[in-house]
Scaffold this active site. Structure first.
Site, PDB file in Angstrom:
ATOM      1  N   TYR A  84      63.493  80.131  76.831  1.00 41.69           N
ATOM      2  CA  TYR A  84      64.900  79.830  76.539  1.00 41.69           C
ATOM      3  C   TYR A  84      65.179  78.345  76.736  1.00 41.69           C
ATOM      4  O   TYR A  84      65.922  77.734  75.976  1.00 41.69           O
ATOM      5  CB  TYR A  84      65.829  80.652  77.443  1.00 41.69           C
ATOM      6  CG  TYR A  84      65.747  82.152  77.222  1.00 41.69           C
ATOM      7  CD1 TYR A  84      65.401  82.669  75.981  1.00 41.69           C
ATOM      8  CD2 TYR A  84      66.025  83.051  78.251  1.00 41.69           C
ATOM      9  CE1 TYR A  84      65.306  84.037  75.777  1.00 41.69           C
ATOM     10  CE2 TYR A  84      65.932  84.422  78.051  1.00 41.69           C
ATOM     11  CZ  TYR A  84      65.575  84.904  76.816  1.00 41.69           C
ATOM     12  OH  TYR A  84      65.487  86.252  76.625  1.00 41.69           O
TER      13      TYR A  84
ATOM     14  N   GLN B  45      69.758  96.123  79.252  1.00 43.92           N
ATOM     15  CA  GLN B  45      68.392  95.673  79.570  1.00 43.92           C
ATOM     16  C   GLN B  45      67.671  96.621  80.530  1.00 43.92           C
ATOM     17  O   GLN B  45      66.887  96.166  81.368  1.00 43.92           O
ATOM     18  CB  GLN B  45      68.418  94.228  80.112  1.00 43.92           C
ATOM     19  CG  GLN B  45      69.089  93.267  79.141  1.00 43.92           C
ATOM     20  CD  GLN B  45      68.742  91.808  79.291  1.00 43.92           C
ATOM     21  OE1 GLN B  45      68.661  91.096  78.314  1.00 43.92           O
ATOM     22  NE2 GLN B  45      68.535  91.329  80.490  1.00 43.92           N
TER      23      GLN B  45
ATOM     24  N   ALA C 237      75.676  94.762  70.654  1.00 42.86           N
ATOM     25  CA  ALA C 237      75.218  96.143  70.835  1.00 42.86           C
ATOM     26  C   ALA C 237      76.346  96.999  71.422  1.00 42.86           C
ATOM     27  O   ALA C 237      76.475  98.184  71.102  1.00 42.86           O
ATOM     28  CB  ALA C 237      74.007  96.156  71.753  1.00 42.86           C
TER      29      ALA C 237
ATOM     30  N   ARG D 235      60.148  84.321  79.801  1.00 47.89           N
ATOM     31  CA  ARG D 235      61.289  84.235  78.871  1.00 47.89           C
ATOM     32  C   ARG D 235      62.224  83.093  79.223  1.00 47.89           C
ATOM     33  O   ARG D 235      62.765  82.434  78.351  1.00 47.89           O
ATOM     34  CB  ARG D 235      62.082  85.555  78.887  1.00 47.89           C
ATOM     35  CG  ARG D 235      61.416  86.665  78.109  1.00 47.89           C
ATOM     36  CD  ARG D 235      62.380  87.794  77.841  1.00 47.89           C
ATOM     37  NE  ARG D 235      62.838  88.472  79.041  1.00 47.89           N
ATOM     38  CZ  ARG D 235      62.121  89.362  79.716  1.00 47.89           C
ATOM     39  NH1 ARG D 235      60.923  89.678  79.304  1.00 47.89           N
ATOM     40  NH2 ARG D 235      62.606  89.945  80.797  1.00 47.89           N
TER      41      ARG D 235
ATOM     42  N   HIS E 207      75.937  89.460  69.363  1.00 43.57           N
ATOM     43  CA  HIS E 207      76.950  88.429  69.650  1.00 43.57           C
ATOM     44  C   HIS E 207      76.218  87.300  70.348  1.00 43.57           C
ATOM     45  O   HIS E 207      75.488  87.539  71.318  1.00 43.57           O
ATOM     46  CB  HIS E 207      78.029  89.036  70.560  1.00 43.57           C
ATOM     47  CG  HIS E 207      79.173  88.104  70.827  1.00 43.57           C
ATOM     48  ND1 HIS E 207      79.011  86.866  71.423  1.00 43.57           N
ATOM     49  CD2 HIS E 207      80.496  88.227  70.575  1.00 43.57           C
ATOM     50  CE1 HIS E 207      80.194  86.272  71.525  1.00 43.57           C
ATOM     51  NE2 HIS E 207      81.107  87.080  71.009  1.00 43.57           N
TER      52      HIS E 207
ATOM     53  N   TYR F 144      70.725  86.973  67.707  1.00 46.14           N
ATOM     54  CA  TYR F 144      71.097  88.300  67.221  1.00 46.14           C
ATOM     55  C   TYR F 144      72.208  88.903  68.084  1.00 46.14           C
ATOM     56  O   TYR F 144      72.424  88.505  69.235  1.00 46.14           O
ATOM     57  CB  TYR F 144      69.870  89.216  67.101  1.00 46.14           C
ATOM     58  CG  TYR F 144      69.471  89.947  68.353  1.00 46.14           C
ATOM     59  CD1 TYR F 144      68.657  89.338  69.296  1.00 46.14           C
ATOM     60  CD2 TYR F 144      69.905  91.250  68.591  1.00 46.14           C
ATOM     61  CE1 TYR F 144      68.283  90.010  70.439  1.00 46.14           C
ATOM     62  CE2 TYR F 144      69.538  91.925  69.741  1.00 46.14           C
ATOM     63  CZ  TYR F 144      68.738  91.301  70.661  1.00 46.14           C
ATOM     64  OH  TYR F 144      68.385  91.957  71.800  1.00 46.14           O
TER      65      TYR F 144
ATOM     66  N   ALA G 260      71.294 101.285  69.013  1.00 48.39           N
ATOM     67  CA  ALA G 260      71.978 101.125  67.726  1.00 48.39           C
ATOM     68  C   ALA G 260      70.927 100.878  66.652  1.00 48.39           C
ATOM     69  O   ALA G 260      69.923 100.212  66.918  1.00 48.39           O
ATOM     70  CB  ALA G 260      72.924  99.923  67.792  1.00 48.39           C
TER      71      ALA G 260
HETATM   72  C1  LIG Z   1      69.125  89.840  75.559  1.00 49.19           C
HETATM   73  S1  LIG Z   1      70.301  91.134  75.314  1.00 49.19           S
HETATM   74  C2  LIG Z   1      70.956  90.619  73.764  1.00 49.19           C
HETATM   75  C3  LIG Z   1      72.285  91.260  73.432  1.00 49.19           C
HETATM   76  C4  LIG Z   1      72.850  90.803  72.109  1.00 49.19           C
HETATM   77  N1  LIG Z   1      73.140  89.386  72.132  1.00 49.19           N
HETATM   78  C5  LIG Z   1      74.130  91.561  71.752  1.00 49.19           C
HETATM   79  O1  LIG Z   1      75.139  90.906  71.481  1.00 49.19           O
HETATM   80  O2  LIG Z   1      74.091  92.788  71.701  1.00 49.19           O
HETATM   81  C6  LIG Z   1      69.277  92.502  74.954  1.00 49.19           C
HETATM   82  C7  LIG Z   1      69.917  93.808  75.378  1.00 49.19           C
HETATM   83  O3  LIG Z   1      70.964  94.139  74.476  1.00 49.19           O
HETATM   84  C8  LIG Z   1      70.996  95.544  74.268  1.00 49.19           C
HETATM   85  N2  LIG Z   1      70.645  95.806  72.863  1.00 49.19           N
HETATM   86  C9  LIG Z   1      70.088  94.959  71.992  1.00 49.19           C
HETATM   87  N3  LIG Z   1      69.881  95.557  70.810  1.00 49.19           N
HETATM   88  C10 LIG Z   1      70.327  96.828  70.946  1.00 49.19           C
HETATM   89  C11 LIG Z   1      70.373  97.953  70.096  1.00 49.19           C
HETATM   90  N4  LIG Z   1      69.907  97.912  68.861  1.00 49.19           N
HETATM   91  N5  LIG Z   1      70.893  99.103  70.598  1.00 49.19           N
HETATM   92  C12 LIG Z   1      71.351  99.181  71.861  1.00 49.19           C
HETATM   93  N6  LIG Z   1      71.336  98.157  72.700  1.00 49.19           N
HETATM   94  C13 LIG Z   1      70.820  96.992  72.260  1.00 49.19           C
HETATM   95  C14 LIG Z   1      69.943  96.149  75.193  1.00 49.19           C
HETATM   96  O4  LIG Z   1      70.554  96.483  76.435  1.00 49.19           O
HETATM   97  C15 LIG Z   1      68.985  94.994  75.331  1.00 49.19           C
HETATM   98  O5  LIG Z   1      68.193  95.096  76.489  1.00 49.19           O
END
Ligand SMILES: C[S@@+](CC[C@H](N)C(=O)[O-])C[C@H]1O[C@@H](n2cnc3c(N)ncnc32)[C@H](O)[C@@H]1O
Length: 267
Positions: free
Chosen positions: A76, A172, A130, A72, A100, A98, A213
């Protein structure tokens, strides 16, 4: 300032419902949109706003090695290179990530920093993460007891100090313990290590919440309570976030309050 500009925006967790009007305007007016949004419907919605799209999802495939989606971090870096290449052509670039765009998104911060150093205008717009969805769905207000947020693998390795009278959010957990950055699931003993780490501070019977979510309208929220003792047996996905409620009550600093004549009946 050089010709060419970069704006990084977030699509929120449900796209396009979570897109801000400001982000929509910037997508529409861009010369080129670099897009990393996992949900096909969200992707299609953004393609309707601007048809000049580069799908950064394709960059998980490494042309030079002919391998798909392995590391990954390398993917990136390819995203940063691709965004910077269009910026250096003098284009108005919009990058969409996706959630923030600045929350757990390495390439967004990286390309803004490089772009500014090279003399380009570069900015990030806020969006719905999230964690914002978690506050809404689980009814948590960080104004009550504060809130701590850590990446799960970093929590294992650094074991940062934690205020046990305040909630803890671990991101994560779906890839916890994977230091190869190549897996879409926890390392073999990832959840067991996380459980062991948390047992250093929380009781086996402490109730945690596995949180997901909805990513599409009408999809249900996953807010599954589990006991810490069972953490190594639960099913987690790449989108799962772990919520730990406080296990202590906050301690009032009586000496300080008395020294400064703070009326505790008003707190
Ligand atoms: C690489 S990060 C990206 C976060 C994203 N940029 C955000 O603003 O939420 C990925 C992590 O965000 C969280 N995440 C992403 N999508 C989610 C969802 N639908 N529900 C809960 N947590 C989520 C999880 O912890 C996941 O492992």
């Amino acid at each position: 300032m050089k010709n060419g500009s970069l704006v990084v925006v977030g699509s929120g967790i449900i796209t396009p419902a979570h897109l801000s009007q400001e982000s929509i305007n910037r997508i529409v007016s861009a010369d080129i949109v670099h897009l990393l949004v996992p949900d096909p419907l969200g992707k299609a919605a953004i393609e309707q706003l601007n048809c000049n799209i580069k799908d950064m999802g394709d960059l998980y495939y490494d042309d030079s090695s002919g391998r798909n989606g392995n590391n990954r971090v390398e993917a990136y870096d390819r995203m940063v290179d691709s965004i910077m290449a269009d910026l250096r052509k003098g284009l108005k670039v919009c990058a969409v990530f996706y959630g923030h765009p600045g929350v757990f998104v390495y390439p967004s911060h990286k390309c803004i920093s490089i772009a500014r150093k090279e003399g380009f205008s570069a900015e990030m717009l806020p969006a719905i993460s999230a964690e914002d969805c978690l506050f809404a769905d689980l009814g948590i207000d960080p104004g009550d007891l504060g809130c701590q947020s850590y990446e799960a693998t970093q929590y294992l390795i650094y074991h940062p100090p934690v205020n046990l009278a305040s909630p803890l959010i671990l991101w994560q957990i779906g890839v916890v313990g994977d230091l190869t950055f190549t897996q879409m699931h926890p390392a073999d003993n990832g959840l067991a290590m996380l459980k062991a780490r948390l047992l250093e501070r929380y009781a086996e019977t402490h109730e945690l919440i596995l949180y997901e979510a909805p990513t599409l309208p009408l999809m249900p929220v996953r807010a599954e309570p589990i006991m810490l003792a069972n953490l190594d047996f639960v099913e987690v996905k790449t989108i799962t976030t772990l919520y730990l409620p406080p296990c202590q009550t906050p301690r009032v600093d009586l000496d300080f309050c008395s020294q400064w004549h703070i009326d505790l009946t008003l707190v």
